[in-house]
Design an enzyme around this catalytic site. Structure first.
Site, short mmCIF file in Angstrom:
data_model
loop_
_atom_site.label_atom_id
_atom_site.label_comp_id
_atom_site.label_asym_id
_atom_site.label_seq_id
_atom_site.Cartn_x
_atom_site.Cartn_y
_atom_site.Cartn_z
N GLU A 267 -4.12 6.80 -9.01
CA GLU A 267 -4.02 8.26 -8.87
C GLU A 267 -4.68 8.82 -10.13
OE1 GLU A 267 -3.10 9.96 -6.36
OE2 GLU A 267 -1.52 8.94 -5.24
N HIS B 1 -7.50 7.57 -5.64
CA HIS B 1 -6.85 8.79 -5.16
C HIS B 1 -6.78 9.82 -6.27
CE1 HIS B 1 -5.16 7.39 -1.23
NE2 HIS B 1 -5.40 6.21 -1.79
N HIS C 129 -8.28 8.78 1.70
CA HIS C 129 -8.41 9.87 2.67
C HIS C 129 -9.86 9.98 3.20
CE1 HIS C 129 -4.42 10.71 1.13
NE2 HIS C 129 -4.95 10.64 -0.08
N GLU D 166 -9.29 16.28 -2.49
CA GLU D 166 -9.08 14.91 -2.99
C GLU D 166 -10.10 13.96 -2.36
OE1 GLU D 166 -5.26 13.21 -2.08
OE2 GLU D 166 -5.78 11.27 -2.97
ZN ZN Z 1 -4.34 10.27 -2.00
#
Ligand code: ZN
Length: 291
Positions: free
Chosen positions: A256, A182, A90, A127
């Site tokens: 993640e 992430h 992101h 995030e």
């Molecule tokens: Zn993400």
């Protein structure tokens, strides 16, 4: 992120309407995959990895850390001279560029949004801030170990880039490996990390699986965080719906790093100490994969 949880969740952030949508879109709770972990791969420390190069762990943040003295040994063998692409998930400005990031692109298995805003903790830690911080710490450690690091975005990147461009940067940089970072937006009652790996058949599937195991084992050992309680199988999650994994021609995984919607994980992820441990553990993971 699990858009199943968040799709349509609209909130006012920084004066702009931001639709929180993430990376791991509609992640199913994967059924156990038989061939996922072979016994030979499952054992953590490889005997050949024993002579770990000295724990020279320069801290890019230079923030004195009380935990530094008990930081895990960072393995750097095999990193010198290698090109490693780091893909911070992101972009913290994506919320102000919804038209651009919502553009549909070919994910290699259907059309998807160019990029998403990512998730955030309940008290607003983005995030994108987490991924950027871990990525820059990791980049500093890898460069100190002699690796050439390519980032898919820099501090001036206005939005995105699109998942297609993130994959292209990895493919065109001569990289030995790509790691995407992430934080998840899973159910509040679920905790832990997971590693998404390419699920489509192709030449990078097997090496990416080995990379996923190295990342899982090193991240679990280096951070103390457990594998996800709500998705994947023992921290691994093969995916066929992720453009970043479908389009790569270089071994790649997407970490993640925790569930930002879980209070315990969120508290850790907001801690610079934890983020440094996360970066250090990824150095060791990459070393184990590349050496
Ligand atoms: Zn993400």
């Amino acid at each position: 992120m699990r858009t199943r949880v968040q799709r349509g969740t609209v909130l006012v952030a920084a004066g702009a309407l931001a639709v929180l949508a993430g990376c791991g879109t509609s992640a199913p709770k994967t059924a156990p995959v038989a061939a996922q972990v072979s016994p030979s791969e499952a054992s953590s420390p490889s005997p050949s990895a024993a002579p770990t190069s000295a724990a020279s762990t320069p801290s890019p943040s230079s923030a004195p850390s009380p935990a530094a003295s008990k930081a895990p040994v960072v393995q750097t063998k095999g990193l010198a001279g290698k090109t490693i692409v780091i893909d911070p998930g992101h972009n913290r400005n994506n919320g102000q560029h919804t038209a651009e990031i919502n553009k549909q692109v070919d994910s290699g298995n259907g059309m998807k949004a160019c990029d998403t805003t990512g998730t955030q903790t309940n008290d607003g830690y983005q995030e994108a801030a987490f991924t950027w911080d871990v990525a820059t710490r990791l980049a500093g450690l890898l460069r100190a170990a002699g690796a050439k690091v390519v980032m898919t975005l820099d501090a001036d990147t206005a939005w995105g880039p699109c998942i297609t461009d993130r994959a292209r940067i990895g493919n065109e940089s001569g990289a030995a490996v790509v790691i995407s970072i992430h934080g998840d937006g899973g159910p509040a009652g679920g905790s832990g990390f997971h590693v998404m790996e390419p699920g489509l058949n192709g030449p990078i599937k097997e090496p990416s699986h080995r990379l996923a195991i190295a990342v899982r084992d090193s991240y679990r050992a280096g951070t103390g965080l457990q594998a996800s309680s709500y998705i994947g199988t023992d921290g691994l999650n093969p995916r066929t719906d992720m453009g970043g994994l479908n389009l790569t021609t270089v071994p790649k995984v997407m970490l993640e790093a925790g569930n930002m919607r879980n209070a315990g994980d969120a508290s850790l992820m907001k801690s610079p100490d934890f983020r440094q441990k996360a970066a250090q553990s990824l150095v060791t993971a990459l070393s184990r994969y590349l050496s």
